[in-house]
Motif scaffolding. Structure first.
Motif, mmCIF file in Angstrom:
data_model
loop_
_atom_site.group_PDB
_atom_site.id
_atom_site.type_symbol
_atom_site.label_atom_id
_atom_site.label_comp_id
_atom_site.label_asym_id
_atom_site.label_seq_id
_atom_site.Cartn_x
_atom_site.Cartn_y
_atom_site.Cartn_z
ATOM 1 N N MET A 1 0.853 -1.162 0.000
ATOM 2 C CA MET A 1 0.000 0.000 0.000
ATOM 3 C C MET A 1 0.905 1.232 0.000
ATOM 4 S SD MET A 1 -2.987 1.137 2.639
ATOM 5 C CE MET A 1 -2.240 0.239 3.941
ATOM 6 N N PRO A 2 0.620 2.183 -0.857
ATOM 7 C CA PRO A 2 1.486 3.371 -0.933
ATOM 8 C C PRO A 2 1.327 4.281 0.278
ATOM 9 C CG PRO A 2 -0.406 3.596 -2.387
ATOM 10 C CD PRO A 2 -0.460 2.213 -1.819
ATOM 11 N N ARG A 3 2.313 5.113 0.475
ATOM 12 C CA ARG A 3 2.264 6.122 1.538
ATOM 13 C C ARG A 3 1.852 7.453 0.932
ATOM 14 N NH1 ARG A 3 4.596 4.644 6.375
ATOM 15 N NH2 ARG A 3 5.570 2.619 6.303
ATOM 16 N N TYR A 4 1.046 8.211 1.679
ATOM 17 C CA TYR A 4 0.514 9.484 1.203
ATOM 18 C C TYR A 4 0.978 10.593 2.128
ATOM 19 C CZ TYR A 4 -2.937 12.985 -0.208
ATOM 20 O OH TYR A 4 -3.551 14.130 -0.653
ATOM 21 N N ASP A 5 1.673 11.587 1.591
ATOM 22 C CA ASP A 5 2.146 12.740 2.356
ATOM 23 C C ASP A 5 0.957 13.664 2.585
ATOM 24 O OD1 ASP A 5 3.335 14.977 3.438
ATOM 25 O OD2 ASP A 5 4.697 15.326 1.769
ATOM 26 N N ILE A 6 0.456 13.710 3.805
ATOM 27 C CA ILE A 6 -0.762 14.461 4.120
ATOM 28 C C ILE A 6 -0.561 15.957 3.918
ATOM 29 C CG2 ILE A 6 -2.369 15.067 5.976
ATOM 30 C CD1 ILE A 6 -1.971 12.152 6.981
ATOM 31 N N HIS A 7 0.573 16.492 4.361
ATOM 32 C CA HIS A 7 0.808 17.928 4.222
ATOM 33 C C HIS A 7 1.134 18.314 2.781
ATOM 34 C CE1 HIS A 7 0.333 18.844 8.393
ATOM 35 N NE2 HIS A 7 1.188 17.899 8.733
ATOM 36 N N PRO B 1 5.252 14.892 9.252
ATOM 37 C CA PRO B 1 6.679 15.139 9.515
ATOM 38 C C PRO B 1 7.230 14.303 10.678
ATOM 39 C CG PRO B 1 5.550 17.198 9.091
ATOM 40 C CD PRO B 1 4.498 16.137 9.134
ATOM 41 N N ASN B 2 6.451 14.107 11.735
ATOM 42 C CA ASN B 2 6.921 13.336 12.891
ATOM 43 C C ASN B 2 5.936 12.249 13.272
ATOM 44 O OD1 ASN B 2 9.329 14.791 13.315
ATOM 45 N ND2 ASN B 2 8.157 16.430 14.274
ATOM 46 N N GLY B 3 5.407 11.537 12.298
ATOM 47 C CA GLY B 3 4.467 10.486 12.627
ATOM 48 C C GLY B 3 3.828 9.870 11.409
ATOM 49 N N GLU B 4 2.852 9.032 11.693
ATOM 50 C CA GLU B 4 2.180 8.301 10.632
ATOM 51 C C GLU B 4 0.703 8.182 10.978
ATOM 52 O OE1 GLU B 4 3.946 4.534 8.913
ATOM 53 O OE2 GLU B 4 2.257 3.680 10.022
ATOM 54 N N ILE B 5 -0.123 8.195 9.957
ATOM 55 C CA ILE B 5 -1.538 7.909 10.095
ATOM 56 C C ILE B 5 -1.733 6.531 9.467
ATOM 57 C CG2 ILE B 5 -3.883 8.614 9.473
ATOM 58 C CD1 ILE B 5 -2.415 10.554 11.387
ATOM 59 N N ASP B 6 -2.343 5.611 10.197
ATOM 60 C CA ASP B 6 -2.452 4.241 9.709
ATOM 61 C C ASP B 6 -3.110 4.171 8.342
ATOM 62 O OD1 ASP B 6 -1.194 3.097 11.929
ATOM 63 O OD2 ASP B 6 -3.066 3.041 13.064
#
Length: 139
Positions: A1-7, A63-68
């Motif tokens: 599953m890809p990662r999505y940069d929220i900001h 920047p300092n974490g992850e959202i599942d």
């Protein structure tokens, strides 16, 4: 599953996460000594339910974490954190804190095994038990 940069609002090209389509197969491959992996099973279960509901799913990065999970469907997004138990303030801060860093108005959820004695809506973030989530047809 890809990662999505929220900001940055973009997909990242590294560090994909993988989930099993069949939890029985996962458990067979993991072997009989699986102490401490309940969190992974719960997260995988949430992933499968989101997929069954028709969401496009990615992992959110901060920047300092992850959202599942960042789940998208019909032009709207939903942010989800998954925890086994929310037993103390430190766990509550970790699970709800990352969601509070997101500065948009899309719905945010924390899903865990235990019902909270505190209000089920904390700072605009809804808490659901895993059972409630799995019984839901939409978010």
């Amino acid at each position: 599953m890809p990662r999505y940069d929220i900001h940055g609002k973009r997909l990242l090209e590294t560090n994909d996460k993988y989930y099993f389509e069949d939890l029985g197969l996962r458990n067979m491959l993991a072997g009989p000594n699986r102490t401490g992996d309940i969190e992974k099973v719960i997260e995988n279960t949430v992933y499968l339910h989101l997929k069954n509901l028709g969401y496009k799913i990615s992992v959110g990065t901060l920047p300092n974490g992850e959202i599942d999970f960042v789940a998208e469907k019909g032009g709207t997004s939903v942010y989800i954190q998954v925890a086994y138990l929310i037993a103390d303030d430190k766990t509550m801060e970790r699970e709800f804190g990352n969601l509070m860093k997101i500065q948009d108005n899309y719905p945010k959820y924390v899903i865990s095994m235990n019902p909270m004695s505190r209000p089920q809506n904390y700072e605009g973030i809804k808490h659901m038990t895993l059972r409630q989530f799995l019984m839901s047809d939409n978010l």
